[in-house]
Enzyme design. Sequence first.
Site, short mmCIF file in Angstrom:
data_model
loop_
_atom_site.label_atom_id
_atom_site.label_comp_id
_atom_site.label_asym_id
_atom_site.label_seq_id
_atom_site.Cartn_x
_atom_site.Cartn_y
_atom_site.Cartn_z
N ARG A 141 0.79 -1.11 -0.16
CA ARG A 141 -0.21 -0.04 0.00
C ARG A 141 0.86 1.50 -0.19
NH1 ARG A 141 -3.47 -3.15 3.84
NH2 ARG A 141 -4.94 -4.14 3.09
N LYS A 163 2.10 11.22 -11.79
CA LYS A 163 1.23 10.02 -12.29
C LYS A 163 2.34 8.84 -12.37
CE LYS A 163 -2.42 13.05 -14.63
NZ LYS A 163 -2.29 13.68 -16.59
N GLU A 205 7.21 17.94 -25.44
CA GLU A 205 6.99 18.52 -24.01
C GLU A 205 7.50 19.53 -23.60
OE1 GLU A 205 4.43 16.14 -23.08
OE2 GLU A 205 5.55 14.46 -22.85
N LYS A 247 5.21 23.24 -14.87
CA LYS A 247 4.13 21.82 -14.35
C LYS A 247 4.21 21.62 -13.01
CE LYS A 247 3.95 17.43 -14.21
NZ LYS A 247 3.88 16.00 -15.23
N GLU A 257 -6.05 16.45 -11.29
CA GLU A 257 -6.60 16.71 -12.38
C GLU A 257 -9.05 16.37 -12.32
OE1 GLU A 257 -4.31 14.58 -15.20
OE2 GLU A 257 -6.17 14.48 -16.48
N ARG A 264 -4.52 20.65 -14.26
CA ARG A 264 -4.03 19.81 -15.04
C ARG A 264 -3.68 19.12 -16.44
NH1 ARG A 264 -0.79 15.22 -11.58
NH2 ARG A 264 0.92 15.21 -12.60
N ASN A 268 -2.51 18.26 -20.43
CA ASN A 268 -2.42 16.49 -21.71
C ASN A 268 -2.62 17.20 -23.53
OD1 ASN A 268 -2.07 14.74 -20.32
ND2 ASN A 268 -4.30 15.53 -19.08
N HIS A 271 -2.25 14.49 -26.12
CA HIS A 271 -1.75 13.33 -25.21
C HIS A 271 -3.20 12.81 -26.54
CE1 HIS A 271 1.42 15.42 -23.86
NE2 HIS A 271 1.20 14.03 -23.35
N HIS A 275 -1.99 9.76 -27.31
CA HIS A 275 -1.92 7.96 -26.83
C HIS A 275 -2.27 6.76 -27.94
CE1 HIS A 275 -1.60 9.89 -22.67
NE2 HIS A 275 -0.63 9.57 -23.79
N HIS A 288 7.28 8.75 -27.08
CA HIS A 288 5.77 9.54 -26.53
C HIS A 288 5.80 10.91 -27.07
CE1 HIS A 288 2.89 10.60 -23.50
NE2 HIS A 288 4.00 11.44 -23.58
P1 NAD Z 1 12.16 5.59 -21.83
O1 NAD Z 1 11.54 6.15 -20.97
O2 NAD Z 1 11.94 4.81 -22.92
O3 NAD Z 1 13.84 6.42 -21.76
C1 NAD Z 1 14.02 6.59 -23.15
C2 NAD Z 1 15.76 5.24 -23.93
O4 NAD Z 1 16.30 6.40 -23.46
C3 NAD Z 1 15.82 3.99 -23.43
O5 NAD Z 1 16.03 3.53 -23.95
C4 NAD Z 1 16.48 4.42 -21.72
O6 NAD Z 1 17.03 3.24 -21.35
C5 NAD Z 1 17.11 5.67 -22.49
N1 NAD Z 1 17.98 6.39 -21.51
C6 NAD Z 1 17.11 6.56 -20.97
N2 NAD Z 1 18.56 7.98 -20.19
C7 NAD Z 1 18.95 7.47 -20.56
C8 NAD Z 1 20.72 8.82 -20.69
N3 NAD Z 1 20.45 8.81 -19.71
N4 NAD Z 1 21.09 8.39 -21.37
C9 NAD Z 1 21.37 7.41 -22.61
N5 NAD Z 1 19.96 6.36 -22.36
C10 NAD Z 1 19.16 6.64 -21.79
O7 NAD Z 1 11.16 6.78 -22.54
P2 NAD Z 1 11.06 8.75 -22.50
O8 NAD Z 1 10.92 9.69 -22.92
O9 NAD Z 1 11.90 8.98 -20.81
O10 NAD Z 1 9.82 8.38 -21.20
C11 NAD Z 1 8.28 7.53 -22.05
C12 NAD Z 1 6.88 7.26 -21.40
O11 NAD Z 1 6.59 8.30 -20.02
C13 NAD Z 1 6.34 7.03 -21.83
O12 NAD Z 1 6.08 5.52 -21.30
C14 NAD Z 1 5.28 7.50 -21.05
O13 NAD Z 1 3.61 7.57 -21.06
C15 NAD Z 1 5.78 8.39 -20.08
N6 NAD Z 1 5.46 9.44 -19.48
C16 NAD Z 1 4.88 10.00 -18.43
C17 NAD Z 1 4.29 11.16 -17.99
C18 NAD Z 1 3.39 11.35 -16.46
O14 NAD Z 1 3.90 12.30 -16.04
N7 NAD Z 1 4.39 10.12 -15.25
C19 NAD Z 1 4.43 12.32 -18.49
C20 NAD Z 1 4.84 12.32 -19.41
C21 NAD Z 1 4.99 10.76 -20.17
N1 GLY Z 2 2.01 14.67 -18.38
C1 GLY Z 2 0.30 15.28 -18.27
C2 GLY Z 2 0.50 15.19 -15.97
O1 GLY Z 2 1.62 14.76 -15.48
O2 GLY Z 2 -0.43 15.47 -15.89
#
Ligand code: NAD
Ligand code: GLY
Length: 389
Positions: A141, A163, A205, A247, A257, A264, A268, A271, A275, A288
């Site tokens: 939890r 998130k 972003e 943010k 949200e 919030r 998006n 998005h 998505h 993404h």
């Molecule tokens: P990712 O986490 O897949 O990383 C991208 C690639 O870069 C991977 O292969 C990783 O291993 C590599 N990598 C990471 N850091 C590195 C570094 N310093 N040097 C070399 N390689 C490195 O992709 P991302 O773009 O960081 O994240 C995308 C994800 O984030 C999606 O799943 C999306 O839905 C999510 N997201 C979440 C939120 C949220 O608010 N929680 C917001 C935006 C996106």
């Molecule tokens: N990336 C959108 C949010 O954090 O709300």
Amino acid sequence: MTSLPQKSSSAPNSPSSATRTLTMALAERSYQIHIGTGVLSTGALDRLLSPHLRHSRVVLVTNETLWPLYGKALVEHLTAAHFTVLPIILPDGESFKDGATLNIIYDTLLEHAVDRKTTMLALGGGVIGDIAGYAAATYQRGIPFVQIPTTLLAQVDSSVGGKTAINHPRGKNMIGAFYQPQLVLADTDTLKTLPKREYRSGLAEIIKYGLILDEPFFTWLETNIDALLNRDACALAYAIYRSCEIKARVVAADERETAKEGGRALLNLGHTFGHAIETALGYGEWLHGEAVACGMLLAVQLSQERGHLTPADVSRTRQLLERTELPISIPFHPKKINAEIMLKHMSRDKKNEAGVIKLILLRSIGEAYVDSTIHAETIETFLKSQMSA
Ligand code: NAD
Ligand code: GLY
């Protein structure tokens, strides 16, 4: 509105690239976001991370790519500081942000009898941050959790705001929780090893923040995009800080949200379209940020059709995305993507209520709003027009 430096390839007017700290203000769940160079150096870790670790044991969730780059060194540092670290090294990729990978985390935690006071560190991009965050939110939890983002996208967006989620074959981020970290450590030095395509995906972003809430920042991005593409340290430090500042302000006002007007949900922009592209193509096919870039231009074009934006606003957005080499057209894949498929995925979006698709559109550059008045048929006609254009 903060006044912004307007130009220069080396951004001499930007604040210095040394570490800066922001507070995510959420009452008793408030936390600090440290951004800058050397945040993962030994001295900084002793100062910034160690005081947050309540237990001599720590879990580190990372992936196979990050482990040799930064994971091992982090474990060595923590071990030298008398912590015992349990590393969980996951396969790399968006396609692994799923229930099976989540179970690897739960299995390991249970196998090693990890207790509720143990802090989980998430070292990686948004995929690691989202899945580790969800594991931390749900294991016994909830256990303490620290975000150590290493991609540009994670440093400006996913590590901040709480998130957490995994994907479902039928929809992106469909299983998740709001669960705030206790700390965010964004070391901009890690961006030096980030592949170009991933780096550009993060810029999408950043552009989003200018489009939705900050016209001067959008203008600053237009002037400084070359510096950012060259990973100029000062320009980058400024863009990351400004993005997190926006943010944090939005999340502090509407953490879950639920705001009736905007809130919030505005984060998006692009998005709902994005998505749908990611789900339709299969997770990981488009990054993404790439899907968001394409989705943002669609939202901007639809905003113009609705009579809000001028053709000049649309072309400013298109040009900035094109200069960033982000995709701006819906991918051509007749078997996987057409207007009907896109609409099916959009109709499952988490923002929707009572079957009505909610889109984030713009009244002007820097002013976003939520539009729940557009009929599904109108969206489908719009998508068809974009695919045949
Ligand atoms: P990712 O986490 O897949 O990383 C991208 C690639 O870069 C991977 O292969 C990783 O291993 C590599 N990598 C990471 N850091 C590195 C570094 N310093 N040097 C070399 N390689 C490195 O992709 P991302 O773009 O960081 O994240 C995308 C994800 O984030 C999606 O799943 C999306 O839905 C999510 N997201 C979440 C939120 C949220 O608010 N929680 C917001 C935006 C996106
Ligand atoms: N990336 C959108 C949010 O954090 O709300």
